[in-house]
Design a protein around this motif. Sequence first.
Motif, PDB file in Angstrom:
ATOM      1  N   ASP A 151       0.822  -1.208   0.000  1.00  0.00           N
ATOM      2  CA  ASP A 151       0.000   0.000   0.000  1.00  0.00           C
ATOM      3  C   ASP A 151       0.860   1.263   0.000  1.00  0.00           C
ATOM      4  O   ASP A 151       0.516   2.257  -0.631  1.00  0.00           O
ATOM      5  N   SER A 154       2.086   1.774  -3.533  1.00  0.00           N
ATOM      6  CA  SER A 154       0.966   2.288  -4.338  1.00  0.00           C
ATOM      7  C   SER A 154       0.707   3.763  -4.039  1.00  0.00           C
ATOM      8  O   SER A 154       0.494   4.559  -4.948  1.00  0.00           O
ATOM      9  N   ASN A 160      -4.200   3.815  -6.151  1.00  0.00           N
ATOM     10  CA  ASN A 160      -5.050   3.291  -5.104  1.00  0.00           C
ATOM     11  C   ASN A 160      -5.066   1.790  -5.272  1.00  0.00           C
ATOM     12  O   ASN A 160      -5.491   1.293  -6.304  1.00  0.00           O
ATOM     13  N   SER A 161      -4.570   1.045  -4.261  1.00  0.00           N
ATOM     14  CA  SER A 161      -4.543  -0.408  -4.400  1.00  0.00           C
ATOM     15  C   SER A 161      -5.952  -0.950  -4.590  1.00  0.00           C
ATOM     16  O   SER A 161      -6.144  -1.951  -5.250  1.00  0.00           O
ATOM     17  N   SER A 166      -6.484  -4.971   1.786  1.00  0.00           N
ATOM     18  CA  SER A 166      -5.524  -4.041   2.387  1.00  0.00           C
ATOM     19  C   SER A 166      -6.116  -3.368   3.626  1.00  0.00           C
ATOM     20  O   SER A 166      -5.390  -2.831   4.435  1.00  0.00           O
ATOM     21  N   ARG A 167      -7.417  -3.394   3.774  1.00  0.00           N
ATOM     22  CA  ARG A 167      -8.072  -2.838   4.955  1.00  0.00           C
ATOM     23  C   ARG A 167      -8.415  -3.944   5.951  1.00  0.00           C
ATOM     24  O   ARG A 167      -9.125  -3.715   6.914  1.00  0.00           O
TER      25      ARG A 167
END
Length: 181
Positions: A151, A154, A160-161, A166-167
């Motif tokens: 991330d 990026s 924006n990945s 990623s969250r």
Amino acid sequence: MSSPETPQHLPAAPDLLEGPVERAGEPEFAHTLHEGAGDLRIRHHFAGSSQLPVALQTWTLAPGAYEGMHAHDEPSLEEIYLVLSGRARIRQDGETHLLGPGDALRAPAGVEHDLACEGDEPLQVLVAWGPTGHFDMSGFGSYRKAIAARDAVSAARGENSGEAVSRGEAPEDDGAARIRG
């Protein structure tokens, strides 16, 4: 289209090896995949003894050899190709990617792709493939650090990945159990 050789969930197999080590080049066999052509040799690491839900293989393709265009949609399998030596050409999703040692490509489930040896020297590729899902089973934090590093790259590129993982969320279409460490 799927490979006729799809993974099957087998009962636990006894350790078929003399010990925990496989020596370079053993066991290795010639194989043709997905209507490919040329000299392709495969080492299927710890076949029949590993309990991991993935296949880990080393492929060696002679100059001019190729795997053949294919996709893994039934069952849903994902592949990762990591070039160890030589040059690879991988066509995927309408694009051609040239890869050298240390480069890797992910072929998502259901996306047509192929692999070819590009150049005059053999291509050696580490291939991992298995059922789709996001897993962090270690509990050592390397998965979270890998996602954060990706991330950060990026973000530095202004990209924006866009991936829910990623969250820390499972993608909506992912029914696989998720284990977080």
